[in-house]
Design an enzyme around this catalytic site. Sequence first.
Site, short mmCIF file in Angstrom:
data_model
loop_
_atom_site.label_atom_id
_atom_site.label_comp_id
_atom_site.label_asym_id
_atom_site.label_seq_id
_atom_site.Cartn_x
_atom_site.Cartn_y
_atom_site.Cartn_z
N SER A 237 -3.90 -10.49 40.75
CA SER A 237 -4.53 -9.60 39.76
C SER A 237 -5.60 -8.71 40.36
CB SER A 237 -5.12 -10.41 38.60
OG SER A 237 -6.33 -11.02 38.98
N LYS B 275 -12.85 -11.87 39.06
CA LYS B 275 -12.59 -10.65 38.31
C LYS B 275 -13.78 -9.68 38.44
CE LYS B 275 -8.59 -11.58 36.34
NZ LYS B 275 -8.30 -12.68 37.25
#
Length: 231
Positions: free
Chosen positions: A152, A190
């Site tokens: 991701s 993230k």
Amino acid sequence: MLTRKQLDLLKFINERLQQEGIPPSFDEMKEALDLKSKSGIHRLITALEERGFIRRLAHRARAIEIIRLPEALGGTSIGAGFSPEIVQGGRVDPPAAALEVEVNALDIPIMGRIAAGTPIEAISEVSHTVAVPSSMLSSAGKHFALEVKGDSMIDAGINDGDIVVIREQPTANNGDIVVALIEEQEATLKKFRKKGSSIALEAENSAYETRVFRDDQVRIQGKLVGLVRTY
């Protein structure tokens, strides 16, 4: 001769590499240059590459190498844009180079795996250690490392299997790439953004959606300061 926009983009990329060790995303470039679409960034990147100021690295998402800078930005040859922050693992042949790596490297603990995808188990215990250059570590604060699991964050140049080097800290600024602990159970890597009492954990891969939480559901454990990559 560069146009003003080309010069501004090259300056922005160089500053981000010096500060973060990771090149900016096309969205960040578009925002920094106040352009309406990514196609404008593509044209500027192509122009800089054709003029020999940058090189795009094959088989790496969003990987840009600055080769040289114009006189307006210092006029120097830079070399690999990732080299200040990414350690290329493997054998070093020249004895002098091997000695330099050994002398200037410090061992930091690898605390298991971190999800660059759907969050997985929280960080718990030391599995082994990794040697990283002392220049990658700040004098203040503790550091630890995690093995990346998932894709991701590939548009930030962070691949599955990379080792991320994290500086322990409980806070972050918008745009920082962080290790976030969600409800004390799941840890993920993230990009951090906070607005009011909400925290958004953003992926750097369009296949993944941004996840939004209340600020009391997320605890920051540290900020990304470098990568260790083995080929």
